[in-house]
Design an enzyme around this catalytic site. Structure first.
Site, PDB file in Angstrom:
ATOM      1  N   HIS A 195      -9.947   4.076  -0.977  1.00 27.69           N
ATOM      2  CA  HIS A 195      -9.167   4.109   0.196  1.00 27.69           C
ATOM      3  C   HIS A 195     -10.044   4.622   1.131  1.00 27.69           C
ATOM      4  O   HIS A 195     -11.164   5.316   0.765  1.00 27.69           O
ATOM      5  CB  HIS A 195      -7.798   5.092   0.090  1.00 27.69           C
ATOM      6  CG  HIS A 195      -6.624   4.196  -0.440  1.00 27.69           C
ATOM      7  ND1 HIS A 195      -5.584   4.049  -0.229  1.00 27.69           N
ATOM      8  CD2 HIS A 195      -6.801   3.879  -1.947  1.00 27.69           C
ATOM      9  CE1 HIS A 195      -4.728   3.368  -0.958  1.00 27.69           C
ATOM     10  NE2 HIS A 195      -5.433   3.165  -1.991  1.00 27.69           N
ATOM     11  N   ASP A 207       0.702  -1.227  -0.093  1.00 22.95           N
ATOM     12  CA  ASP A 207      -0.139  -0.039  -0.106  1.00 22.95           C
ATOM     13  C   ASP A 207       0.965   1.293   0.044  1.00 22.95           C
ATOM     14  O   ASP A 207       2.145   1.091   0.284  1.00 22.95           O
ATOM     15  CB  ASP A 207      -0.895  -0.102   1.304  1.00 22.95           C
ATOM     16  CG  ASP A 207      -2.181   1.080   1.123  1.00 22.95           C
ATOM     17  OD1 ASP A 207      -2.347   1.352   0.284  1.00 22.95           O
ATOM     18  OD2 ASP A 207      -2.516   1.628   2.440  1.00 22.95           O
ATOM     19  N   ASN A 215      -9.751  -0.420   0.654  1.00 22.03           N
ATOM     20  CA  ASN A 215      -8.940  -0.439   1.671  1.00 22.03           C
ATOM     21  C   ASN A 215      -9.478  -0.100   2.896  1.00 22.03           C
ATOM     22  O   ASN A 215     -10.122   0.601   3.312  1.00 22.03           O
ATOM     23  CB  ASN A 215      -7.613   0.780   1.435  1.00 22.03           C
ATOM     24  CG  ASN A 215      -6.754   0.172   0.272  1.00 22.03           C
ATOM     25  OD1 ASN A 215      -7.164  -0.843  -0.519  1.00 22.03           O
ATOM     26  ND2 ASN A 215      -5.562   0.932   0.200  1.00 22.03           N
TER      27      ASN A 215
HETATM   28  P1  13P Z   1      -9.103   3.550   6.823  1.00 27.18           P
HETATM   29  O1  13P Z   1      -8.031   3.591   7.842  1.00 27.18           O
HETATM   30  O2  13P Z   1      -9.800   4.719   6.900  1.00 27.18           O
HETATM   31  O3  13P Z   1      -9.783   2.260   6.804  1.00 27.18           O
HETATM   32  O4  13P Z   1      -8.083   3.648   5.534  1.00 27.18           O
HETATM   33  C1  13P Z   1      -7.173   2.691   5.060  1.00 27.18           C
HETATM   34  C2  13P Z   1      -6.692   2.884   4.011  1.00 27.18           C
HETATM   35  O5  13P Z   1      -7.294   3.669   3.019  1.00 27.18           O
HETATM   36  C3  13P Z   1      -4.991   2.404   3.795  1.00 27.18           C
HETATM   37  O6  13P Z   1      -4.612   2.779   2.442  1.00 27.18           O
END
Ligand code: 13P
Length: 298
Positions: free
Chosen positions: A230, A81, A252
């Site tokens: 995300h 990521d 995500n």
């Molecule tokens: P959240 O922590 O809001 O679930 O987002 C995670 C994310 O998008 C990591 O790339």
């Protein structure tokens, strides 16, 4: 087409999306994989640079090693990521060597995040990662627009952010970006925000976000590649379901499993492991993403 790209493409065809779970603490790998396996769900396990720099994921190599100890090929793949070009503290990152390390460690898809750069520099950064990963058969995700929340300062009030469309992805730009950069998947800003990661704010409850679905439809039609959402924690579930029908193929999720894990740590590692396992199952259930592994990979 890479293996993970083929799975994401089949998710799109079936109108499904893959959950992608972030690993800020190394011992979370096992319970996340167990929850995917026990619910028959296909998902990605992912780690972002901020999670080895500011949390306790240790390194991308450590996550890859732990992942291989617990993986079963039916239910998951390993994704890198956010590797930012400019990080959440505004500092330049030498991002290509990190991507090279990820390829050596066996990551199966990667994200380069040039969203804090001007458009042309974002394209150039993404293009350089595509050139590196393409020959290795590794899919590349990039971000256009800015999904806020990882920065140290406070977010603008959410309603103001939504009304003004601050940082939202422009559909015409998305078409130009994908054509020029050649990325496989595009992360977009359509009302989604990240849960805070700054030390001072990370324990605060995340706001409930909503999505500009009209904009998403236009982006997907223009970009022509699977779209990534995300900030998946705490978005209205009916919004998420509608977004999957309009082009979202990967969601995500970080805060939704990190916060319960951290809260349970005081009661010891077994309690924390259990909390991460249950929270992963709960996210899969809330977002309606469960039980898809056989249809996708089987
Ligand atoms: P959240 O922590 O809001 O679930 O987002 C995670 C994310 O998008 C990591 O790339």
């Amino acid at each position: 087409m890479s293996d993970t790209s083929a799975i994401v493409a089949s998710a799109r065809r079936l109108g499904l999306a893959l959950p992608a779970f972030n690993i800020p603490y190394l011992p979370m790998v096992e319970p996340v994989l167990a929850a995917l396996r026990d619910s028959g769900t296909f998902g990605l396990v992912e780690v972002a640079r901020v999670e080895w720099e500011k949390f306790e994921a240790r390194s991308l190599e450590a996550v890859a090693e732990e992942y291989r100890r617990h993986d079963n090929r039916l239910c998951s793949r390993l994704h890198l990521d956010h590797v930012p070009v400019i990080d959440e503290d505004g500092l330049r990152v030498d991002f290509l060597p990190i991507i090279e390390r990820a390829l050596a460690a066996g990551f199966e898809s990667v994200m380069v995040d040039g969203s804090r750069l001007p458009f042309d520099e974002n394209v150039a950064a993404a293009r350089s990662v595509v050139e590196l990963c393409g020959p290795a058969g590794v899919a590349v995700e990039a971000e256009l627009g800015s999904v806020l929340g990882h920065e140290a300062g406070p977010l603008p009030p959410y309603e103001e952010l939504f009304r003004t469309g601050t940082g939202f992805t422009d559909p015409a730009d998305a078409a130009r970006f994908v054509a020029a950069a050649g990325v496989d998947w595009l992360s977009v800003a359509i009302g989604n925000v990240h849960g805070a990661v700054a030390e001072s704010a990370r324990k605060e409850k995340k706001i409930e976000a909503r999505l500009d679905l009209e904009r998403l439809s236009k982006i997907y039609a223009a970009a022509g590649v699977p779209i990534v959402l995300h900030g998946g924690t705490g978005i209205k579930p009916d919004n998420v379901r509608a977004a999957v029908a309009r082009g979202i193929a990967k969601i995500n999720i970080g805060t939704g499993i990190r916060a319960p894990y951290e809260a349970a740590l005081a009661r010891g590692p077994a309690a924390a492991r259990d909390a991460a396992y249950r929270a992963t199952l709960a996210e899969i259930e809330t977002l309606g993403l469960g039980g898809n592994a056989v249809r996708l990979v089987g």
